[in-house]
Design a protein around this motif. Structure first.
Motif, mmCIF file in Angstrom:
data_model
loop_
_atom_site.group_PDB
_atom_site.id
_atom_site.type_symbol
_atom_site.label_atom_id
_atom_site.label_comp_id
_atom_site.label_asym_id
_atom_site.label_seq_id
_atom_site.Cartn_x
_atom_site.Cartn_y
_atom_site.Cartn_z
ATOM 1 N N GLU A 185 -4.437 6.752 -1.816
ATOM 2 C CA GLU A 185 -3.706 5.558 -1.404
ATOM 3 C C GLU A 185 -4.190 4.370 -2.233
ATOM 4 O O GLU A 185 -5.387 4.220 -2.470
ATOM 5 C CB GLU A 185 -3.948 5.309 0.083
ATOM 6 N N PHE A 186 -3.248 3.545 -2.681
ATOM 7 C CA PHE A 186 -3.555 2.383 -3.505
ATOM 8 C C PHE A 186 -2.906 1.148 -2.907
ATOM 9 O O PHE A 186 -1.825 1.232 -2.321
ATOM 10 C CB PHE A 186 -3.031 2.579 -4.933
ATOM 11 N N THR A 191 0.862 -1.180 0.000
ATOM 12 C CA THR A 191 0.000 0.000 0.000
ATOM 13 C C THR A 191 0.895 1.225 0.000
ATOM 14 O O THR A 191 1.818 1.336 0.812
ATOM 15 C CB THR A 191 -0.916 0.009 1.236
ATOM 16 N N PHE A 192 0.631 2.135 -0.946
ATOM 17 C CA PHE A 192 1.407 3.364 -1.023
ATOM 18 C C PHE A 192 0.541 4.476 -1.592
ATOM 19 O O PHE A 192 -0.532 4.232 -2.143
ATOM 20 C CB PHE A 192 2.694 3.176 -1.837
ATOM 21 N N THR A 193 0.984 5.705 -1.437
ATOM 22 C CA THR A 193 0.259 6.879 -1.898
ATOM 23 C C THR A 193 0.800 7.308 -3.243
ATOM 24 O O THR A 193 2.017 7.328 -3.454
ATOM 25 C CB THR A 193 0.394 8.033 -0.886
ATOM 26 N N VAL A 194 -0.109 7.674 -4.146
ATOM 27 C CA VAL A 194 0.275 8.177 -5.464
ATOM 28 C C VAL A 194 -0.275 9.582 -5.611
ATOM 29 O O VAL A 194 -1.456 9.829 -5.364
ATOM 30 C CB VAL A 194 -0.266 7.287 -6.600
ATOM 31 N N VAL A 199 4.671 8.194 -4.193
ATOM 32 C CA VAL A 199 5.268 8.307 -5.522
ATOM 33 C C VAL A 199 4.421 9.273 -6.342
ATOM 34 O O VAL A 199 3.298 9.615 -5.976
ATOM 35 C CB VAL A 199 5.371 6.939 -6.231
ATOM 36 N N ILE A 200 4.962 9.702 -7.470
ATOM 37 C CA ILE A 200 4.286 10.637 -8.358
ATOM 38 C C ILE A 200 3.997 9.931 -9.673
ATOM 39 O O ILE A 200 4.892 9.333 -10.269
ATOM 40 C CB ILE A 200 5.164 11.879 -8.613
#
Length: 86
Positions: free
Chosen positions: A18-19, A6-9, A75-76
């Protein structure tokens, strides 16, 4: 169920979410799913960038998410070969 990350984009427009993905999913596949979610129309080769210590790193589309240790990071979303602001 396979292990997940799980991380934020952050999108090029500045919104973020968050995905959660299977850790073995390819960066390019996950980036395409995120681009579709954000309705990012200009992404021919979507990928992610991350910034560490002031350096931008483009994540290679054919590598797995787990190979970048992205869990709980931000991440971007970008188009491969272009800057995040385009």
């Amino acid at each position: 169920m396979p292990p997940e990350l799980t991380f934020t984009v952050q999108s090029p427009k500045g919104n973020s979410d968050e995905f959660t993905f299977d850790q073995n999913k390819k960066v390019g596949v996950a980036a395409k799913e995120v681009a579709d979610t954000f309705d990012y129309q200009n992404a021919n080769n979507p990928t992610f960038f991350r910034t560490e210590d002031g350096e931008r790193e483009e994540l290679q589309r054919n590598r797995t998410l787990v190979s970048y240790d992205l869990d709980s990071t931000t991440v971007i979303l970008s188009d491969s070969g272009k800057g995040a602001s385009e």
